[in-house]
Design a protein around this motif. Structure first.
Motif, mmCIF file in Angstrom:
data_model
loop_
_atom_site.group_PDB
_atom_site.id
_atom_site.type_symbol
_atom_site.label_atom_id
_atom_site.label_comp_id
_atom_site.label_asym_id
_atom_site.label_seq_id
_atom_site.Cartn_x
_atom_site.Cartn_y
_atom_site.Cartn_z
ATOM 1 N N ALA A 39 106.277 -2.894 -60.561
ATOM 2 C CA ALA A 39 106.236 -3.977 -61.551
ATOM 3 C C ALA A 39 107.193 -5.109 -61.184
ATOM 4 C CB ALA A 39 106.578 -3.429 -62.933
ATOM 5 N N ASP A 40 108.285 -4.778 -60.491
ATOM 6 C CA ASP A 40 109.250 -5.815 -60.103
ATOM 7 C C ASP A 40 108.847 -6.545 -58.819
ATOM 8 O OD1 ASP A 40 109.767 -3.954 -58.124
ATOM 9 O OD2 ASP A 40 111.845 -3.597 -58.714
ATOM 10 N N GLY A 41 107.639 -6.244 -58.296
ATOM 11 C CA GLY A 41 107.145 -6.911 -57.098
ATOM 12 C C GLY A 41 107.476 -6.202 -55.802
ATOM 13 N N ARG A 42 108.314 -5.199 -55.884
ATOM 14 C CA ARG A 42 108.695 -4.422 -54.706
ATOM 15 C C ARG A 42 107.539 -3.531 -54.287
ATOM 16 N NH1 ARG A 42 111.087 0.283 -55.134
ATOM 17 N NH2 ARG A 42 111.254 -0.058 -57.361
ATOM 18 N N ALA A 43 107.327 -3.374 -52.986
ATOM 19 C CA ALA A 43 106.283 -2.497 -52.469
ATOM 20 C C ALA A 43 106.939 -1.305 -51.792
ATOM 21 C CB ALA A 43 105.409 -3.238 -51.474
ATOM 22 N N GLU A 44 106.254 -0.159 -51.846
ATOM 23 C CA GLU A 44 106.809 1.039 -51.201
ATOM 24 C C GLU A 44 105.698 1.987 -50.800
ATOM 25 O OE1 GLU A 44 109.433 2.554 -54.207
ATOM 26 O OE2 GLU A 44 107.821 3.447 -55.345
ATOM 27 N N PHE A 45 106.020 2.855 -49.878
ATOM 28 C CA PHE A 45 105.133 3.931 -49.450
ATOM 29 C C PHE A 45 105.770 5.246 -49.903
ATOM 30 C CE2 PHE A 45 104.025 0.693 -46.290
ATOM 31 C CZ PHE A 45 102.648 0.757 -46.333
ATOM 32 N N PRO A 46 105.384 5.776 -51.059
ATOM 33 C CA PRO A 46 105.969 7.044 -51.518
ATOM 34 C C PRO A 46 105.659 8.211 -50.575
ATOM 35 C CG PRO A 46 104.849 5.930 -53.311
ATOM 36 C CD PRO A 46 104.507 5.189 -52.060
ATOM 37 N N TYR A 47 104.494 8.151 -49.899
ATOM 38 C CA TYR A 47 104.145 9.211 -48.951
ATOM 39 C C TYR A 47 103.560 8.579 -47.700
ATOM 40 C CZ TYR A 47 101.927 12.960 -46.478
ATOM 41 O OH TYR A 47 101.573 13.820 -45.485
ATOM 42 N N VAL A 48 104.012 9.042 -46.560
ATOM 43 C CA VAL A 48 103.455 8.636 -45.272
ATOM 44 C C VAL A 48 103.309 9.904 -44.433
ATOM 45 C CG1 VAL A 48 103.804 7.235 -43.207
ATOM 46 C CG2 VAL A 48 104.606 6.404 -45.410
ATOM 47 N N SER A 49 102.114 10.096 -43.863
ATOM 48 C CA SER A 49 101.863 11.305 -43.074
ATOM 49 C C SER A 49 102.643 11.278 -41.762
ATOM 50 C CB SER A 49 100.367 11.434 -42.772
ATOM 51 O OG SER A 49 99.944 10.418 -41.885
ATOM 52 N N PRO A 50 102.886 12.449 -41.194
ATOM 53 C CA PRO A 50 103.594 12.514 -39.912
ATOM 54 C C PRO A 50 102.900 11.703 -38.811
ATOM 55 C CG PRO A 50 103.428 14.700 -40.880
ATOM 56 C CD PRO A 50 102.584 13.786 -41.714
ATOM 57 N N MET A 51 101.565 11.665 -38.824
ATOM 58 C CA MET A 51 100.836 10.914 -37.803
ATOM 59 C C MET A 51 101.072 9.411 -37.928
ATOM 60 S SD MET A 51 99.390 12.912 -35.700
ATOM 61 C CE MET A 51 98.087 11.990 -34.908
ATOM 62 N N ALA A 52 101.393 8.938 -39.114
ATOM 63 C CA ALA A 52 101.629 7.505 -39.300
ATOM 64 C C ALA A 52 102.807 7.046 -38.449
ATOM 65 C CB ALA A 52 101.874 7.194 -40.772
ATOM 66 N N ALA A 53 103.883 7.785 -38.493
ATOM 67 C CA ALA A 53 105.060 7.420 -37.704
ATOM 68 C C ALA A 53 104.734 7.424 -36.215
ATOM 69 C CB ALA A 53 106.209 8.369 -38.002
ATOM 70 N N ALA A 54 103.992 8.422 -35.776
ATOM 71 C CA ALA A 54 103.637 8.510 -34.360
ATOM 72 C C ALA A 54 102.714 7.362 -33.948
ATOM 73 C CB ALA A 54 102.978 9.852 -34.071
ATOM 74 N N GLN A 55 101.710 7.070 -34.749
ATOM 75 C CA GLN A 55 100.738 6.039 -34.394
ATOM 76 C C GLN A 55 101.295 4.626 -34.537
ATOM 77 O OE1 GLN A 55 97.009 6.624 -36.374
ATOM 78 N NE2 GLN A 55 96.613 8.546 -35.343
ATOM 79 N N LEU A 56 102.157 4.415 -35.508
ATOM 80 C CA LEU A 56 102.708 3.082 -35.735
ATOM 81 C C LEU A 56 104.033 2.867 -35.017
ATOM 82 C CD1 LEU A 56 101.917 2.726 -39.534
ATOM 83 C CD2 LEU A 56 100.668 1.727 -37.611
ATOM 84 N N GLY A 57 104.601 3.934 -34.481
ATOM 85 C CA GLY A 57 105.874 3.818 -33.782
ATOM 86 C C GLY A 57 107.043 3.526 -34.705
ATOM 87 N N LEU A 58 106.968 4.019 -35.929
ATOM 88 C CA LEU A 58 108.024 3.787 -36.905
ATOM 89 C C LEU A 58 108.704 5.104 -37.271
ATOM 90 C CD1 LEU A 58 106.134 1.423 -39.375
ATOM 91 C CD2 LEU A 58 107.775 0.745 -37.629
ATOM 92 N N GLU A 59 109.970 5.015 -37.568
ATOM 93 C CA GLU A 59 110.699 6.156 -38.111
ATOM 94 C C GLU A 59 110.521 6.145 -39.629
ATOM 95 O OE1 GLU A 59 112.192 8.426 -36.254
ATOM 96 O OE2 GLU A 59 111.649 7.329 -34.434
ATOM 97 N N ALA A 60 110.794 7.266 -40.256
ATOM 98 C CA ALA A 60 110.596 7.384 -41.705
ATOM 99 C C ALA A 60 111.303 6.266 -42.474
ATOM 100 C CB ALA A 60 111.066 8.746 -42.186
ATOM 101 N N GLU A 61 112.528 5.943 -42.103
ATOM 102 C CA GLU A 61 113.278 4.912 -42.832
ATOM 103 C C GLU A 61 112.708 3.497 -42.598
ATOM 104 O OE1 GLU A 61 115.441 6.015 -39.040
ATOM 105 O OE2 GLU A 61 114.737 7.136 -40.762
ATOM 106 N N ASP A 62 111.930 3.313 -41.519
ATOM 107 C CA ASP A 62 111.324 2.010 -41.244
ATOM 108 C C ASP A 62 110.204 1.667 -42.228
ATOM 109 O OD1 ASP A 62 112.954 1.647 -39.010
ATOM 110 O OD2 ASP A 62 111.503 2.610 -37.680
ATOM 111 N N PHE A 63 109.650 2.655 -42.891
ATOM 112 C CA PHE A 63 108.531 2.385 -43.787
ATOM 113 C C PHE A 63 108.939 1.568 -45.011
ATOM 114 C CE2 PHE A 63 106.560 5.627 -41.230
ATOM 115 C CZ PHE A 63 105.315 5.066 -41.025
#
Length: 83
Positions: A39-63
């Motif tokens: 509601a405050d305009g902030r966006a977040e990913f409450p859940y990201v699969s393990p494959m997301a980090a591998a495919q996007l090259g991001l660490e969990a905190e990068d999301f």
């Protein structure tokens, strides 16, 4: 006294569903995630699969940064199409 049998059965069923989902997400070839626009305009990913980090090259905190400014992570030639 309170009968908590229904509550315990529900908790067990939810745990089993979560475990099945996590097993599926671990082997799914695609990127599975949940996205929330707060509601405050902030966006977040409450859940990201393990494959997301591998495919996007991001660490969990990068999301968190990715949710806030995804355009910073999208190739410049793809921005118009993504918008």
């Amino acid at each position: 006294t309170t009968d908590i049998d229904d509550l315990k059965r529900t908790e067990t069923a939810l745990r089993e569903q979560r475990d099945r989902f996590e097993k599926l997400a671990a082997v799914a070839p695609g990127v599975l995630h949940t996205y929330r626009l707060c509601a405050d305009g902030r966006a977040e990913f409450p859940y990201v699969s393990p494959m997301a980090a591998a495919q996007l090259g991001l660490e969990a905190e990068d999301f968190a940064a990715f949710a806030a400014r995804p355009q910073d992570f999208i190739h410049v030639e793809d921005l118009a199409r993504v918008r």
